[in-house]
Design an enzyme around this catalytic site. Structure first.
Site, PDB file in Angstrom:
ATOM      1  N   ASP A  68       0.856  -1.190   0.000  1.00 22.19           N
ATOM      2  CA  ASP A  68       0.000   0.000   0.000  1.00 22.19           C
ATOM      3  C   ASP A  68       0.894   1.243   0.000  1.00 22.19           C
ATOM      4  O   ASP A  68       1.184   1.774   1.055  1.00 22.19           O
ATOM      5  CB  ASP A  68      -0.910  -0.033   1.228  1.00 22.19           C
ATOM      6  N   GLU A 101      -1.573  11.020  -0.202  1.00 27.64           N
ATOM      7  CA  GLU A 101      -2.927  10.470  -0.127  1.00 27.64           C
ATOM      8  C   GLU A 101      -3.217   9.853   1.229  1.00 27.64           C
ATOM      9  O   GLU A 101      -4.321   9.975   1.748  1.00 27.64           O
ATOM     10  CB  GLU A 101      -3.140   9.419  -1.228  1.00 27.64           C
ATOM     11  N   GLU A 102      -2.237   9.186   1.811  1.00 31.35           N
ATOM     12  CA  GLU A 102      -2.455   8.564   3.115  1.00 31.35           C
ATOM     13  C   GLU A 102      -2.617   9.613   4.216  1.00 31.35           C
ATOM     14  O   GLU A 102      -3.118   9.315   5.286  1.00 31.35           O
ATOM     15  CB  GLU A 102      -1.319   7.604   3.454  1.00 31.35           C
ATOM     16  N   ASP A 133      -5.162   0.670  -5.927  1.00 26.62           N
ATOM     17  CA  ASP A 133      -4.690   0.724  -4.546  1.00 26.62           C
ATOM     18  C   ASP A 133      -4.594  -0.703  -4.016  1.00 26.62           C
ATOM     19  O   ASP A 133      -5.570  -1.446  -4.061  1.00 26.62           O
ATOM     20  CB  ASP A 133      -5.662   1.542  -3.703  1.00 26.62           C
TER      21      ASP A 133
END
Length: 184
Positions: A68, A101-102, A133
């Protein structure tokens, strides 16, 4: 936002059930960091809109970043490589590699906000988005977002083009006899 410290559920229950005094020492820092998005669009492609294919460049703090989301980035790069010489695309493809994004979907939100403010025509050309993703998960679920709302009601109106993209994916999986599930 103020700093937050958490514990596992089991430890939380244990602490609640005990009359222990807990002392906590935290060694933390707060930093402002610069991040960026990388957007690439091949020259070929028709005039039937733009399909954006994206993945986030940053890794999730909770697990291996190769999963991820190194796997998503690798998949987007492979799609770009596979279509590099495709002369007859009906739509244009835009490859997006999102930063931060995280941390709260900062990269993709920034991109949409910038297009909204400075190039709304380009934003309106987007007919669909494919988000890659964790596509290399060791315990995969072939899930396709339920854009046609056949299994789940969407919390907002699915964007135009989403149901068509869902059909492309699910029809492909059906042809391969690959089981898949609708994702909420």
């Amino acid at each position: 936002a103020p700093p937050i410290v958490g514990v596992s559920h089991d430890l939380g229950v244990e602490l609640l059930e005990s009359d222990a005094t807990v002392w906590l020492a935290v060694d933390a820092s707060s930093q402002t960091r610069e991040t960026w998005n990388l957007i690439a669009e091949p020259r070929q492609g028709g005039d039937e809109g733009v399909v954006v294919i994206g993945a986030h460049l940053d890794g999730a703090a909770e697990g291996p970043a190769i999963n991820d989301n190194g796997t998503g980035v690798a998949a987007v790069l492979e799609v770009a490589r596979q279509i590099a010489d495709a002369p007859d695309l009906q739509t244009r493809l835009r490859f997006a590699f999102w930063g931060a994004e995280e941390a709260g979907l900062d990269g993709s939100w920034h991109y949409v906000e910038e297009l909204s403010a400075h190039d709304p025509g380009a934003l309106n050309e987007i007919v669909g988005y494919l988000n890659f993703d964790m596509v290399g998960s060791p315990n995969p679920v072939i899930g396709v977002y339920d854009a046609d709302e056949s299994s789940y009601d969407a919390p907002t109106e699915p964007p135009i083009g989403s149901a068509a993209l869902e059909a492309v994916l699910t029809d492909h999986f059906d042809r391969l006899e690959q089981p898949w599930v609708d994702q909420e």
